[in-house]
Design an enzyme around this catalytic site. Structure first.
Site, short mmCIF file in Angstrom:
data_model
loop_
_atom_site.label_atom_id
_atom_site.label_comp_id
_atom_site.label_asym_id
_atom_site.label_seq_id
_atom_site.Cartn_x
_atom_site.Cartn_y
_atom_site.Cartn_z
N GLU A 1 43.62 39.32 66.73
CA GLU A 1 43.98 39.88 65.42
C GLU A 1 43.12 41.11 65.18
O GLU A 1 41.93 41.13 65.49
CB GLU A 1 43.70 38.83 64.33
N GLU B 1 41.23 46.02 54.98
CA GLU B 1 41.08 44.71 54.35
C GLU B 1 39.92 44.72 53.36
O GLU B 1 38.89 45.37 53.58
CB GLU B 1 40.85 43.62 55.39
#
Ligand SMILES: *[C@@H]1O[C@H](CO)[C@@H](O)[C@H](O)[C@H]1NC(C)=O
Ligand SMILES: *[C@@H]1O[C@H](CO)[C@@H](O)[C@H](O)[C@H]1NC(C)=O
Ligand SMILES: *[C@@H]1O[C@H](CO)[C@@H](O)[C@H](O)[C@H]1NC(C)=O
Ligand SMILES: *[C@@H]1O[C@H](CO)[C@@H](O)[C@H](O)[C@H]1NC(C)=O
Ligand SMILES: *[C@@H]1O[C@H](CO)[C@@H](O)[C@H](O)[C@H]1NC(C)=O
Ligand SMILES: *[C@@H]1O[C@H](CO)[C@@H](O)[C@H](O)[C@H]1NC(C)=O
Length: 337
Positions: free
Chosen positions: A154, A159
């Site tokens: 990932e 974020e």
């Protein structure tokens, strides 16, 4: 995005780099440093804009795997409720958290999570956004992920949670092949601050190897105040991963012209060298994901109480007004090879 960080946010130190100044000095002063990327101009493979996000991406409708207070809507429901649409004035795609419905304390608010139908193993990925979701309790992300998490890895490109004031980038590797962040010397490899060095992630220990971007225009209100900008992930299985952020005014001309040449850009915000991470073994066949969750494993709990936001995260879910600006305004996502 899976990561359940407990305390890595909020205390991020601010850097004072000026993009322009950095650009002129980094290459001349550190020409001998081995970069994680090659000197070439990348060629456009896929360009997602406007309706493409509805035609070429899928709406995820399962329960939020990160435990957020959201109902992820189908394309049909999201468009009929006006939380996913194309703005005909500028062809931007808006992906919003519902900001009009009455939701009880601790309830779930409607939101959107979309995944590209195509998957990629390497390339240059450039998100251009005019705005990103802001507001207490929000947890927006632009990320890539493969099947059977965490086996095929990932990559969290954008974020953060709540009032976080700069971007956090993270790799999560999931095989026994070693993958670690190479310690850098004198900030020559990336401008960010390393938060963890071991990228190996499991369901119970999934902080990964994060890097915090010191630039306040890289996330949240700072990003939006700069009229947004672009994030670029260069995923090169032989050399490494690098992530850049450019505020609107600093976007290199070669990105605007769709002839991106990362070797000509300033030092990236984050970079992970293939010298200490077997990129090919740990990252493959990733779909691209854009979403906004609310509260959950990172934005809620202790992170919320330390964020300076009012009350509890369960309470903020009930405040529709709080989500008025909890939306992605996406100009395009481009994929180059
Ligand atoms: C939006 O995109 C369509 C299809 O590419 C194009 O025909 C149209 O001119 C664009 N509109 C604006 C306002 O850019
Ligand atoms: C990635 O795309 C290829 C080609 O369409 C497909 O065969 C493969 O199953 C996809 N992998 C994943 C993890 O979706
Ligand atoms: C790092 O910077 C310091 C201070 O400028 C310098 O003395 C040192 O030689 C540098 N180290 C490397 C490996 O470049
Ligand atoms: C990349 O290559 C071109 C042509 O070979 C050269 O002009 C340019 O200076 C190189 N850029 C970097 C950053 O090395
Ligand atoms: C990269 O930078 C070099 C030196 O400034 C320049 O000559 C070259 O045209 C640039 N390449 C691209 C593709 O922008
Ligand atoms: C709801 O949120 C808005 C925006 O964050 C805030 O100004 C307002 O005070 C909140 N209302 C309540 C009742 O908490």
């Amino acid at each position: 995005m899976h990561a359940l960080f407990l305390s890595l946010l909020a205390t991020i130190p601010f850097g004072t780099q000026l993009a322009g100044a950095h650009r002129t000095t980094s290459r001349s002063r550190h020409r001998s440093v081995a970069r994680n990327y090659v000197n070439k101009t990348y060629e456009l493979q896929d360009f997602y804009q406007a309706e493409d996000f509805f035609e070429e991406w899928s709406f995820f409708t399962s329960a939020d795997p990160t435990g957020g207070n959201v109902n992820y809507l189908s394309m049909q429901d999201a468009t009929s409720q006006g939380i996913a649409y194309v703005d005909d004035c500028d062809n931007s795609t808006v992906l919003a958290v519902d900001s009009t419905s009455t939701v009880p304390v601790g309830g779930n608010r409607n939101s959107v999570r979309i995944t590209s139908n195509k998957n990629y193993t390497g390339g240059l990925f450039i998100l251009d956004a005019a705005a990103m979701p802001v507001g207490c309790g929000t947890w927006p992300s632009f990320w890539t992920v493969g099947a059977h998490w965490p086996t095929s890895g990932e990559i969290d490109i954008v974020e953060g949670v709540n009032n976080q004031n700069s971007n956090q980038m993270t790799l999560h590797s999931g095989t026994s092949n070693a993958c670690a962040l190479t310690p850098q010397v004198n900030n020559t490899m990336f401008t960010g601050t390393a938060l963890g060095t071991n990228c190996y992630s499991t369901a119970t220990a999934n902080a990964g190897c994060g890097i915090s971007d010191p630039n306040p225009t890289s996330f949240g209100y700072g990003f939006n105040d700069a009229d947004g900008g672009v994030f670029a992930l260069l995923w090169d299985s032989e050399n490494g991963m690098s992530i850049w952020h450019f505020a609107r005014a600093d976007i290199p001309e070669d990105i605007t012209n769709r002839t991106p040449t990362p070797a000509n850009w300033s030092t990236p915000a984050g970079s992970w060298s293939a010298q200490t991470c077997d990129i090919a073994a740990n990252f493959y066949q990733h779909s691209l994901v854009i979403d906004t969750t609310v509260c959950g494993g990172w934005a809620g709990g202790s992170a919320y109480s330390k964020s300076g936001c009012p009350g509890t995260c369960s309470e903020i879910v009930a405040n529709a007004t709080n989500f008025a600006d909890a939306k992605w305004v996406i100009n395009s996502v481009a994929v180059y090879q």
